[in-house]
Design a protein around this motif. Structure first.
Motif, PDB file in Angstrom:
ATOM      1  N   ASP A 186      -4.009  -6.215  -5.690  1.00 46.23           N
ATOM      2  CA  ASP A 186      -4.141  -7.649  -5.460  1.00 46.23           C
ATOM      3  C   ASP A 186      -3.375  -8.410  -6.543  1.00 46.23           C
ATOM      4  N   GLU A 227      -3.503   2.530  -1.247  1.00 49.68           N
ATOM      5  CA  GLU A 227      -3.293   1.170  -1.729  1.00 49.68           C
ATOM      6  C   GLU A 227      -1.800   0.856  -1.794  1.00 49.68           C
ATOM      7  N   GLU A 280      -0.365   0.285   1.726  1.00 47.65           N
ATOM      8  CA  GLU A 280      -0.716  -1.011   2.318  1.00 47.65           C
ATOM      9  C   GLU A 280       0.018  -2.160   1.616  1.00 47.65           C
ATOM     10  N   ALA A 281       0.158  -2.051   0.305  1.00 49.95           N
ATOM     11  CA  ALA A 281       0.800  -3.138  -0.452  1.00 49.95           C
ATOM     12  C   ALA A 281       2.302  -3.208  -0.172  1.00 49.95           C
ATOM     13  N   PRO A 332       2.458  -4.373   4.117  1.00 49.64           N
ATOM     14  CA  PRO A 332       1.173  -4.993   4.482  1.00 49.64           C
ATOM     15  C   PRO A 332       1.047  -5.243   5.973  1.00 49.64           C
ATOM     16  N   SER A 338      -3.598  -8.858   4.403  1.00 50.81           N
ATOM     17  CA  SER A 338      -2.849  -8.048   3.436  1.00 50.81           C
ATOM     18  C   SER A 338      -1.632  -8.799   2.921  1.00 50.81           C
ATOM     19  N   ARG A 339      -0.974  -9.560   3.796  1.00 51.44           N
ATOM     20  CA  ARG A 339       0.219 -10.290   3.335  1.00 51.44           C
ATOM     21  C   ARG A 339      -0.148 -11.373   2.320  1.00 51.44           C
ATOM     22  N   ARG A 380      -2.740 -11.119   0.136  1.00 51.65           N
ATOM     23  CA  ARG A 380      -3.260 -10.577  -1.123  1.00 51.65           C
ATOM     24  C   ARG A 380      -2.208  -9.815  -1.934  1.00 51.65           C
ATOM     25  N   TYR A 381      -1.200  -9.236  -1.235  1.00 53.79           N
ATOM     26  CA  TYR A 381      -0.181  -8.470  -1.952  1.00 53.79           C
ATOM     27  C   TYR A 381       1.104  -9.284  -2.047  1.00 53.79           C
ATOM     28  N   SER A 441     -10.335  -3.420  -0.981  1.00 58.05           N
ATOM     29  CA  SER A 441      -8.987  -3.246  -0.426  1.00 58.05           C
ATOM     30  C   SER A 441      -8.903  -1.823   0.110  1.00 58.05           C
ATOM     31  N   ARG A 442      -7.809  -1.514   0.804  1.00 60.58           N
ATOM     32  CA  ARG A 442      -7.732  -0.223   1.510  1.00 60.58           C
ATOM     33  C   ARG A 442      -7.807   0.975   0.551  1.00 60.58           C
ATOM     34  N   TYR A 485     -11.372  -5.586   2.853  1.00 60.27           N
ATOM     35  CA  TYR A 485     -10.587  -4.841   3.860  1.00 60.27           C
ATOM     36  C   TYR A 485     -11.536  -4.175   4.849  1.00 60.27           C
TER      37      TYR A 485
END
Ligand SMILES: [Zn+2]
Length: 266
Positions: free
Chosen positions: A95, A116, A119-120, A123, A128-129, A131-132, A179-180, A226
């Motif tokens: 994050d 993680e 996903e980052a 995203p 996700s878009r 937070r990352y 988060s994932r 998530y």
């Protein structure tokens, strides 16, 4: 082991009032792996250009206190070290309030759970878009992604041990949900385990036998999770860890100012 942090964010502490949150990072001095940093908080680039780096929504919702003296790099240098002394960074997750300082330590190896990182870097969905923020790793960090080590356990939790370049006293404990690929970071020091739980919980009352949490924190955690069911399950496992092994393992989270105060005093 040295706690780094400061008052960085005004956030909803209750439904009616705003509370103070911190970014609680750890700096660990090791005999053979240089300095090791757990989470980075906001970085100097975030402070120079907050809207581009962190997004208008985050900045307007949280009013971050962008004080250069409170950036991890500033605190590392104030202790008499150089940025190149930080050879490893472990991220509880990616994050924007945890990965913002990566660019301040461009040569460090960055340890993170594989889920993680996946996903980052790619995203899925608007959550996700938001937070990352890829700008925070545009410098191309040396990633070290991890998965749980087969058959290994830490107080009953799956864990990733034998992290490249790191001593066995530092390991990662997957705690997905917020988060994932969220993880806690366990560090053994002075005969005691210290578990940086990142955002697995937000308020010290959540680790007490009679669970309590300000309504604002409770709602915020649910909204940004998530997988909220998994988050609550893992939070319950942490509470049980504290109940059964509180004398051997000390837990703390990333954003609780009370816990940071206790760590600085001890
Ligand atoms: Zn956070």
């Amino acid at each position: 082991m040295c706690p780094l942090g400061g008052p960085l964010v005004d956030a909803p502490g209750s439904l009616l009032a705003r509370g103070r949150m911190v970014c609680h990072c750890l700096l660990i001095e090791t005999p053979s792996s240089g300095l090791v940093l757990v989470d980075t908080g906001f970085g100097l680039d975030d402070m120079r250009d907050p809207i581009r780096r962190m997004g208008r929504m985050f900045v307007s919702l949280t009013s971050p206190k962008l004080d250069r003296a409170q950036a991890a790099i500033s605190q590392v240098e104030a202790l008499g070290f150089q940025r190149s002394d930080v050879q490893h960074i472990l991220l509880t997750h990616m994050d924007l309030d945890h990965a913002g300082g990566l660019a301040d330590f461009p040569k460090a190896r960055v340890h993170v759970m594989q889920d993680e990182l996946d996903e980052a870097l790619d995203p899925k969905g608007i959550g996700s878009r938001e937070r990352y923020k890829s700008a925070q790793w545009a410098h191309g960090p040396l990633w070290s992604p991890h998965t749980p080590s087969a058959g290994e356990r830490w107080f009953g939790f799956e864990c990733a041990r034998g992290l490249e370049g790191l001593p066995p006293e530092i390991l990662m404990v997957p705690l997905s949900g917020h988060s994932r690929g969220h993880a806690a970071i366990a560090v053994q020091s002075g005969g005691m385990w210290n578990l940086h739980c990142g955002d697995a919980y937000f308020h010290h009352g959540e680790m007490e036998p009679n669970y309590r949490c300000p309504a604002g924190f409770k709602a915020f955690q649910r909204i940004v999770a998530y997988d909220d069911g998994l988050r609550r399950t893992n939070q319950g496992r942490l509470r049980e860890l504290v109940r059964a092994h509180g004398r051997e393992a000390r837990v703390f989270c990333a954003h609780d100012a009370t816990e940071l105060g206790r760590a600085i005093e001890s």
